[in-house]
Write a protein that holds these residues in place. Structure first.
Motif, mmCIF file in Angstrom:
data_model
loop_
_atom_site.group_PDB
_atom_site.id
_atom_site.type_symbol
_atom_site.label_atom_id
_atom_site.label_comp_id
_atom_site.label_asym_id
_atom_site.label_seq_id
_atom_site.Cartn_x
_atom_site.Cartn_y
_atom_site.Cartn_z
ATOM 1 N N GLU A 237 0.826 -1.209 0.000
ATOM 2 C CA GLU A 237 0.000 0.000 0.000
ATOM 3 C C GLU A 237 0.862 1.262 0.000
ATOM 4 O O GLU A 237 0.576 2.229 -0.722
ATOM 5 C CB GLU A 237 -0.918 -0.009 1.221
ATOM 6 C CG GLU A 237 -1.897 1.161 1.249
ATOM 7 C CD GLU A 237 -2.832 1.083 2.445
ATOM 8 O OE1 GLU A 237 -3.443 2.121 2.768
ATOM 9 O OE2 GLU A 237 -2.948 0.002 3.046
ATOM 10 N N LEU A 252 -7.476 -2.338 -1.720
ATOM 11 C CA LEU A 252 -6.285 -3.109 -2.047
ATOM 12 C C LEU A 252 -6.510 -4.553 -1.624
ATOM 13 O O LEU A 252 -6.790 -4.836 -0.457
ATOM 14 C CB LEU A 252 -5.047 -2.553 -1.328
ATOM 15 C CG LEU A 252 -3.753 -3.360 -1.485
ATOM 16 C CD1 LEU A 252 -3.354 -3.459 -2.951
ATOM 17 C CD2 LEU A 252 -2.623 -2.748 -0.657
ATOM 18 N N ALA A 266 -5.878 -3.359 -7.108
ATOM 19 C CA ALA A 266 -6.201 -2.172 -6.320
ATOM 20 C C ALA A 266 -7.077 -1.208 -7.111
ATOM 21 O O ALA A 266 -6.926 -1.064 -8.334
ATOM 22 C CB ALA A 266 -4.921 -1.467 -5.884
#
Length: 337
Positions: A237, A252, A266
């Protein structure tokens, strides 16, 4: 250590463990037939189960490593977990089932144990061979835990390479089983009561049940589609959020496609002024960053999207079912958290 080196080491670990178990199984069987010991025969069944397990794990490594094709665009990585699950079932049925039933029979019938010396010699030699096999498995666990920058304990708990976990657990259980058999034989010889030999056989069966249950649970989780661990999720992330044109990551999701393959998908909210060319460049950069940081990342899919209403937090959403899930709850996955 490269991905190819990891796979080669895993194959070598399985082959060494399989060869050791085969030799030990023959020796234990001969000693068990000579002595009539329930614990020795249970240990022979234990080694036969472990040998069969290594064959299945070898198939798991070979068949799971096949490249992707038209019908299987994400490869055959999950097939490794099918064979590893079958290996766990065989340990459960053949090894544990025989050991427990034979131990109960020995307690009820109280059959006399014959020559103890042959059993002790085989137990000692088997312990030495199993120790060599376990040492190789421990070396691989330590190497890979360093590669993932975590402890060996956390690596074993969360790794998606279930062949390494299986060899480590089975070799550890084998050494414990040998000690149990030795204690059972010794007590039976000292007291003249076969009860202890039968109890040792039952305990060996219970030990195999525990190992089989742990491995089966791990493989089922990976077959269903387990995510990477929380630490890896957070690092992915951060890499995506750090892209110049990215405003935030709305969703995500990750999944283990195999022992060495990770899928990343994502929903990304790009800056309002980002052009199509800039978004394409960001997608290329995201794949480059992730595959450089995590060579196991095989697929990266980014879906440009606008921010969700009210989504002003910093953390990416996973799925609706996990919306209320505590952030620090472990998810398991390819690498240890």
């Amino acid at each position: 250590m490269s991905e190819a080196e990891v796979k080669t080491e895993s194959v070598g670990t399985v082959v060494v463990a399989g060869a050791a178990n085969l030799a030990i199984a023959v020796a234990k069987l001969v000693a068990g037939l000579i002595s009539g010991s329930a614990a020795m025969l249970s240990e022979a069944a234990h080694s036969v189960a472990d040998t069969t397990t290594e064959v299945l794990l070898y198939l798991a490594l070979r068949r799971g490593a096949r490249p992707a094709d038209r019908r299987h665009p994400f490869g055959y990585g999950k097939e490794a977990y099918v064979w590893a699950f079958l290996a766990a079932l065989f340990t459960f049925v053949a090894g544990a089932g025989f050991a427990i039933t034979h131990g109960v029979t020995t307690i009820l019938v109280h059959e006399h144990t014959g020559d103890y010396l042959a059993s002790y010699v085989v137990l000692a030699v088997s312990f030495a061979i199993e120790s060599i096999s376990l040492a190789r498995a421990v070396r691989q666990v330590r190497n890979e835990s360093r590669r993932w920058r975590t402890t060996p304990q956390r690596f074993l708990r969360h790794t998606a390479d279930t062949t390494v976990k299986a060899v480590f657990l089975e070799d550890s259980a084998a050494l414990i089983g040998l000690l149990l058999a030795g204690v059972g034989l010794g007590l039976s010889q000292l007291t003249g009561d076969e009860l202890y030999d039968g109890i040792a056989s039952i305990l060996i069966g219970v030990l195999l049940l525990v190992v089989a249950a742990v491995l089966a649970k791990s493989n089922i989780s990976l077959l269903v589609g387990r995510a990477v661990p929380e630490r890896i999720h957070q690092e992915i992330e951060r890499e995506l959020t750090g892209l110049p044109t990215v405003d935030r990551i709305d969703t995500l999701m990750t999944m283990q496609l195999g022992p060495e393959d990770i899928l990343v998908a994502a929903k990304v909210d790009f800056h309002d002024d980002a052009t199509g060319e800039a978004i394409e460049a960001a997608a290329d950069e995201a794949e480059r960053r992730l595959t450089t940081r995590f060579p196991e990342v095989a697929y990266v899919f980014l879906d440009p999207t606008s921010s969700m209403p009210g989504a002003d937090g910093r953390r990416a959403r996973r799925t609706q079912d996990e919306a209320e899930r505590p952030v620090d709850q472990p998810t398991g996955g390819a690498a240890p958290s």
